[in-house]
Design a protein around this motif. Structure first.
Motif, PDB file in Angstrom:
ATOM      1  N   VAL A   7       0.884  -1.165   0.000  1.00 36.74           N
ATOM      2  CA  VAL A   7       0.000   0.000   0.000  1.00 36.74           C
ATOM      3  C   VAL A   7       0.924   1.219   0.000  1.00 36.74           C
ATOM      4  N   PRO A   8       0.851   2.085  -1.021  1.00 33.10           N
ATOM      5  CA  PRO A   8       1.750   3.240  -1.054  1.00 33.10           C
ATOM      6  C   PRO A   8       1.660   4.081   0.214  1.00 33.10           C
ATOM      7  N   GLU A   9       2.798   4.661   0.624  1.00 33.62           N
ATOM      8  CA  GLU A   9       2.792   5.472   1.843  1.00 33.62           C
ATOM      9  C   GLU A   9       1.831   6.659   1.712  1.00 33.62           C
ATOM     10  N   GLU A  10       1.583   7.093   0.466  1.00 29.34           N
ATOM     11  CA  GLU A  10       0.651   8.204   0.255  1.00 29.34           C
ATOM     12  C   GLU A  10      -0.812   7.762   0.338  1.00 29.34           C
ATOM     13  N   GLY A  11      -1.047   6.450   0.172  1.00 27.35           N
ATOM     14  CA  GLY A  11      -2.412   5.937   0.279  1.00 27.35           C
ATOM     15  C   GLY A  11      -2.774   4.954  -0.820  1.00 27.35           C
ATOM     16  N   GLY A  12      -3.826   4.195  -0.575  1.00 30.46           N
ATOM     17  CA  GLY A  12      -4.375   3.266  -1.555  1.00 30.46           C
ATOM     18  C   GLY A  12      -5.895   3.301  -1.441  1.00 30.46           C
ATOM     19  N   THR A  13      -6.542   2.315  -2.042  1.00 33.53           N
ATOM     20  CA  THR A  13      -8.004   2.270  -2.052  1.00 33.53           C
ATOM     21  C   THR A  13      -8.490   1.008  -1.353  1.00 33.53           C
ATOM     22  N   ILE A  14      -9.547   1.129  -0.573  1.00 40.68           N
ATOM     23  CA  ILE A  14     -10.214  -0.051  -0.030  1.00 40.68           C
ATOM     24  C   ILE A  14     -11.610  -0.126  -0.639  1.00 40.68           C
ATOM     25  N   TRP A  15     -11.978  -1.318  -1.126  1.00 39.36           N
ATOM     26  CA  TRP A  15     -13.350  -1.536  -1.591  1.00 39.36           C
ATOM     27  C   TRP A  15     -13.968  -2.595  -0.700  1.00 39.36           C
ATOM     28  N   THR A  16     -15.274  -2.530  -0.563  1.00 38.95           N
ATOM     29  CA  THR A  16     -15.971  -3.445   0.345  1.00 38.95           C
ATOM     30  C   THR A  16     -17.246  -3.958  -0.294  1.00 38.95           C
ATOM     31  N   ASP A  17     -17.460  -5.260  -0.185  1.00 39.38           N
ATOM     32  CA  ASP A  17     -18.749  -5.854  -0.543  1.00 39.38           C
ATOM     33  C   ASP A  17     -19.602  -5.879   0.721  1.00 39.38           C
ATOM     34  N   ASN A  18     -20.821  -5.372   0.604  1.00 35.36           N
ATOM     35  CA  ASN A  18     -21.677  -5.115   1.766  1.00 35.36           C
ATOM     36  C   ASN A  18     -22.971  -5.904   1.716  1.00 35.36           C
ATOM     37  N   MET A  19     -23.423  -6.361   2.883  1.00 37.16           N
ATOM     38  CA  MET A  19     -24.740  -6.990   2.997  1.00 37.16           C
ATOM     39  C   MET A  19     -25.784  -5.915   3.287  1.00 37.16           C
ATOM     40  N   LEU A  20     -26.908  -6.000   2.604  1.00 38.29           N
ATOM     41  CA  LEU A  20     -28.025  -5.092   2.862  1.00 38.29           C
ATOM     42  C   LEU A  20     -29.333  -5.853   2.725  1.00 38.29           C
ATOM     43  N   ILE A  21     -30.381  -5.284   3.299  1.00 36.46           N
ATOM     44  CA  ILE A  21     -31.725  -5.855   3.184  1.00 36.46           C
ATOM     45  C   ILE A  21     -32.508  -4.997   2.206  1.00 36.46           C
ATOM     46  N   PRO A  22     -32.906  -5.542   1.042  1.00 30.40           N
ATOM     47  CA  PRO A  22     -33.627  -4.720   0.075  1.00 30.40           C
ATOM     48  C   PRO A  22     -35.061  -4.436   0.514  1.00 30.40           C
ATOM     49  N   LYS A  23     -35.543  -3.285   0.118  1.00 31.45           N
ATOM     50  CA  LYS A  23     -36.921  -2.892   0.397  1.00 31.45           C
ATOM     51  C   LYS A  23     -37.879  -3.998  -0.063  1.00 31.45           C
ATOM     52  N   GLY A  24     -38.880  -4.297   0.745  1.00 32.16           N
ATOM     53  CA  GLY A  24     -39.861  -5.322   0.376  1.00 32.16           C
ATOM     54  C   GLY A  24     -39.425  -6.738   0.700  1.00 32.16           C
ATOM     55  N   ALA A  25     -38.256  -6.897   1.350  1.00 34.66           N
ATOM     56  CA  ALA A  25     -37.805  -8.242   1.736  1.00 34.66           C
ATOM     57  C   ALA A  25     -38.851  -8.888   2.642  1.00 34.66           C
ATOM     58  N   ALA A  26     -39.112 -10.175   2.403  1.00 35.55           N
ATOM     59  CA  ALA A  26     -40.180 -10.866   3.146  1.00 35.55           C
ATOM     60  C   ALA A  26     -39.761 -11.202   4.578  1.00 35.55           C
ATOM     61  N   ASN A  27     -38.455 -11.368   4.810  1.00 33.48           N
ATOM     62  CA  ASN A  27     -37.984 -11.880   6.107  1.00 33.48           C
ATOM     63  C   ASN A  27     -36.869 -11.017   6.700  1.00 33.48           C
ATOM     64  N   PRO A  28     -37.152  -9.743   6.995  1.00 31.22           N
ATOM     65  CA  PRO A  28     -36.073  -8.855   7.456  1.00 31.22           C
ATOM     66  C   PRO A  28     -35.468  -9.252   8.797  1.00 31.22           C
ATOM     67  N   VAL A  29     -36.269  -9.762   9.734  1.00 29.22           N
ATOM     68  CA  VAL A  29     -35.723 -10.151  11.042  1.00 29.22           C
ATOM     69  C   VAL A  29     -34.742 -11.316  10.876  1.00 29.22           C
ATOM     70  N   ASP A  30     -35.136 -12.296  10.095  1.00 32.55           N
ATOM     71  CA  ASP A  30     -34.287 -13.463   9.838  1.00 32.55           C
ATOM     72  C   ASP A  30     -33.005 -13.022   9.122  1.00 32.55           C
ATOM     73  N   ALA A  31     -33.145 -12.063   8.185  1.00 29.43           N
ATOM     74  CA  ALA A  31     -31.981 -11.544   7.448  1.00 29.43           C
ATOM     75  C   ALA A  31     -30.999 -10.870   8.397  1.00 29.43           C
ATOM     76  N   LEU A  32     -31.522 -10.042   9.283  1.00 30.25           N
ATOM     77  CA  LEU A  32     -30.659  -9.327  10.227  1.00 30.25           C
ATOM     78  C   LEU A  32     -29.948 -10.314  11.159  1.00 30.25           C
ATOM     79  N   MET A  33     -30.663 -11.379  11.547  1.00 30.64           N
ATOM     80  CA  MET A  33     -30.049 -12.403  12.399  1.00 30.64           C
ATOM     81  C   MET A  33     -28.887 -13.099  11.676  1.00 30.64           C
ATOM     82  N   LEU A  34     -29.057 -13.376  10.386  1.00 27.01           N
ATOM     83  CA  LEU A  34     -27.983 -14.020   9.631  1.00 27.01           C
ATOM     84  C   LEU A  34     -26.806 -13.060   9.436  1.00 27.01           C
TER      85      LEU A  34
END
Length: 409
Positions: free
Chosen positions: A294-321
């Protein structure tokens, strides 16, 4: 090392190719830009009000089922973490490897969500960048109930609780991350490199690889000028474009690469290149002469993220997972398979203990994982990592041509 009979490592050798290539394609391809543009017309959603978030979650109940949409090769073949979740909670799961590109996925999801319909998934995984930003801005993500994420609160690294693209983890929690830094071939480069300026050094004329992805190359142009991409202005983009154009016109750049850069630097066609951490780690496991920093001046971090889409049928179960995957032992199982950067720092000690008890090639591979800054960046590395520039649709039309004019000339 001979990993002929080790499917996890064989998967690791090929996996970043599909994952990062898909990420590149989604970044600023014409299709990605068109899909992004068509997805952001109309009313932007207001930030969630605390009372409304609490009211929403107060009405939700556990249903005993969750549908998880993810990228290929992001879960062990035996799906052991998901099976353990089912055993511990009684929640049945469906796991679907249906996300190949952020742009393609958003293009399909947008009309469905816009029409107020459900995607049929309770969790989806998306990379920080244009499409995730649109998902948030358009109100397509369910605000998370932080009180239901105790494992995340206890076990996520500090860097994963301060994401510029989603302050306060309002809508997302990280699944896995990678770093964009610099790789060099140790057969041809004898200096120990530390600076981003190596990419602009005339002594490597014709032997430098740069990325074709607009956001990636923009970041490195800005970082080389001391500009933080997250805080950049249109004037900054122009300055970065001029620096990158001068680098190109001086003949320093051999080529603007997609995934193929890793073969080029491994073979010595180029000696030094912008690089993704996961790719380089796989080559190191295979014994190839490639170093990453990683250069001393800086680099880039990318992240794959979990989200719950609007209208999901099982949001509580999703959040638990989502929260379950932040148990250190589960996170360790995932990271040993994925071989990117885990958001759970305790994983390093768990894999260290496993390495101590292992033998032969398994021990060797685990020891390499544990000691690699490509899987476990240091605090000093994290402090140098930037996210991508946040862009509105109008800004994309300015930003994109500046950098594509360099890579596509």
């Amino acid at each position: 090392m001979n990993h002929q009979h080790d499917p996890a490592l064989l998967r690791g050798m090929t996996q970043p190719r599909t994952r990062r290539d898909a990420f590149r394609i989604a970044g600023f391809s014409a299709a990605g830009l068109a899909l992004a543009a068509c997805g952001v017309e109309g009313q932007k959603a207001a930030p969630p009000k605390t009372d409304a978030v609490q009211d929403f979650w107060a009405k939700q109940t556990k249903h005993g089922k969750v549908v998880f949409a993810n990228w290929p090769e992001y879960m062990p073949e035996d799906q052991a973490p998901l099976k353990q979740f089912q055993q511990e909670t009684g929640i049945a799961y469906e796991y679907k490897e249906v996300i190949q590109e952020n742009a393609e996925f958003f293009g399909k999801a947008d009309p469905v969500l816009r029409a107020g319909q459900s995607l049929g998934y309770d969790i989806v995984v998306m990379t920080n960048g244009i499409q995730l930003q649109h998902m948030i801005e358009l109100g397509y993500c369910v605000p998370l109930d932080q009180s239901k994420l105790p494992n995340f609160a206890a076990n996520a690294g500090a860097a994963y609780k301060k994401r510029a693209y989603d302050p306060g983890n309002t809508y997302t929690v990280p699944y896995t991350s990678g770093v964009t830094g610099i790789a060099y071939n140790t057969k041809y480069v004898k200096d120990e490199l530390k600076s981003i300026n190596a990419l602009f050094d005339p002594k490597y004329k014709g032997r430098v690889g740069m990325m074709a992805d607009a956001q990636e190359i923009a970041n490195f142009g800005m970082i080389a000028l001391g500009i933080a991409p997250e805080e950049s202005t249109e004037a900054d983009w122009q300055k970065a474009g001029e620096k990158l154009k001068a680098q190109r016109d001086a003949g320093i750049v051999r080529k603007y690469y997609d995934q193929a850069y890793i073969d080029a630097v491994s073979k010595g066609d180029i000696w030094i290149s912008m690089a993704w951490s996961g790719d380089v780690f796989q080559r190191q496991l295979a014994g190839e002469p490639v170093e990453f920093y990683v250069p001393e001046e800086g680099g880039t971090i990318w992240t794959d993220n979990m989200l719950i889409p609007k209208g999901a049928a099982n949001p509580v179960d999703a959040l638990m997972l989502m929260d379950f995957l932040y148990k250190p032992a589960i996170a360790a199982e995932l990271d040993e398979f994925i071989q990117f950067i885990t958001p759970v720092p305790a994983v390093q000690d768990i894999l260290k203990d496993k390495a101590a008890k292992a033998t032969g090639e398994d021990k060797e591979a685990l020891e390499q994982m544990v000691s690699s800054p490509l899987m476990f960046p240091t605090e000093a590395d994290y402090a140098k990592l930037h996210s991508y520039t946040k862009l509105t649709t109008a800004q994309e039309q300015v930003f994109n041509p500046i950098f594509q004019s360099i890579t596509q000339a």
